[in-house]
Design a protein around this motif. Structure first.
Motif: not given
Ligand code: ZN
Ligand code: ZN
Length: 343
Positions: A83, A87, A122, A126, A299
């Motif tokens: 993860h 990012h 992912h 967001h 997060h």
């Protein structure tokens, strides 16, 4: 739909207070500056421990249950690293090392979605968290009505995909017609379905079902001695790779799909997208998803901090979230298909 002004204020306050918290922690702990090396070391250590445990199991020094539980826990750390890599928190400017790490966090979690493919979904998560077209969360059953079937398909992306495909297909087309998904998104969804669980996921999951079926046949009184060799070859793959990851994925997908709201949140309203989710009965699961329920909500407000910093500062960060309107331990949403407005 725009985010309401009250929530905008709450979000602003949370982000600035969390940033101060991280700045202070980093200022007081100089080691945090070595982010690339720390990420690499955690990966190497986790993988080395998995290999050592596997070796100890092969020479009969540790029992099977212990091997499965320990590997499930270690792979939960690899998931957090993956993860972070999605990012781009490690080796952002060193592409070779970046991809080596992507491979390193994937090899021992082979039945999960291919991380290079997951990266797009992912970031999409967001941008559109909580919307019916949040593909990543819908992919792990978030937004579905609670049922035994939902629990059954939670750990297994292949089975879940096959069983839920007709409904998801319908939903995706509706969202495409509304303009919420682009042509490019559709193209990527098709690619994800076709190759997202390759090269490892599909073959290993099929072997898992073959393994169960063969045992079932033997148990029902059909001894298949010609298959013993095959079974003895499959067995280590199940103990060392498939079963630990099914346990880990059950824990992660259960916690994630119940700590993110889905279906009725304001677009972009982070206060409504997530909650701090750590009811007492979820603790066994939290251990197999590296306390995802305790830290993932944090997060969503500040995305560019590595997972271990989120763990070290989690108590204070949770207070910031809860004091500014983020829900905590809202288990009722499980009964209401993860809707935010359920009471
Ligand atoms: Zn993220
Ligand atoms: Zn999330």
């Amino acid at each position: 739909m725009a985010v309401n002004p009250h929530a905008q204020e709450q979000i602003k306050t949370i982000i600035s207070e969390l940033r101060i918290l991280y700045e202070r922690y980093r200022a007081a702990h100089a080691w945090t500056n070595q982010q690339d090396i720390i990420g690499l070391c955690i990966m190497l250590l986790s993988n080395a421990l998995i290999i050592t445990t596997a070796w100890l199991w092969f020479i009969n020094l540790v029992p099977t249950w212990f091997t499965i539980v320990l590997i499930a826990f270690l792979t939960s750390m690899l998931h957090e690293l993956e993860h972070d890599l999605i990012h781009e928190l490690y080796f952002k400017r060193h592409k070779v090392m970046y991809h080596v790490m992507m491979l390193g966090v994937y090899l021992f979690r082979p039945i999960s979605l291919n991380p290079w493919i997951r990266k797009y979904w992912h970031h999409f998560h967001h941008q559109h968290s909580g919307m019916p077209f949040d593909i990543e969360e819908r992919g792990i059953t978030n937004g579905d009505r609670f049922s035994i079937l939902r629990l059954l398909v939670l750990p297994d992306l292949l089975l879940s995909g096959i069983i839920r495909m007709p409904r998801l297909r319908k939903e995706i087309l509706i969202e495409y017609n509304k303009g919420n998904l682009s042509k490019n998104d559709l193209r990527l969804i098709i690619r994800t379905v076709l190759v997202g669980l390759l090269p490892f996921g599909v073959p290993l999951t099929i072997l898992w079902y073959a393994f169960i079926l063969l045992h079932l046949l033997q148990w029902m009184g059909y001894p298949l001695p010609q298959l013993d060799a095959l079974l003895s070859w499959i067995y280590p793959l199940m103990v060392l790779l498939v079963v630990p990851n099914l346990i880990r994925q059950f824990a992660l997908h259960f916690v994630s799909s119940n700590m993110h709201y889905n279906g009725d949140v304001e677009h972009g309203n982070v206060i409504q997208q997530v909650q701090v989710f750590m009811p007492w009965w979820s603790y066994p699961m939290q251990w197999f998803c590296f306390f995802f329920g305790a830290t993932h909500a944090i997060h969503h407000f500040v995305v560019n901090e590595p997972f271990y910093l989120r763990q070290f500062t989690r108590k204070k960060a949770q207070e910031v979230l809860i004091n500014n309107g983020v829900r905590v331990n809202d288990v009722r949403n499980i009964r209401f298909a993860n809707r935010y407005h359920h009471s």
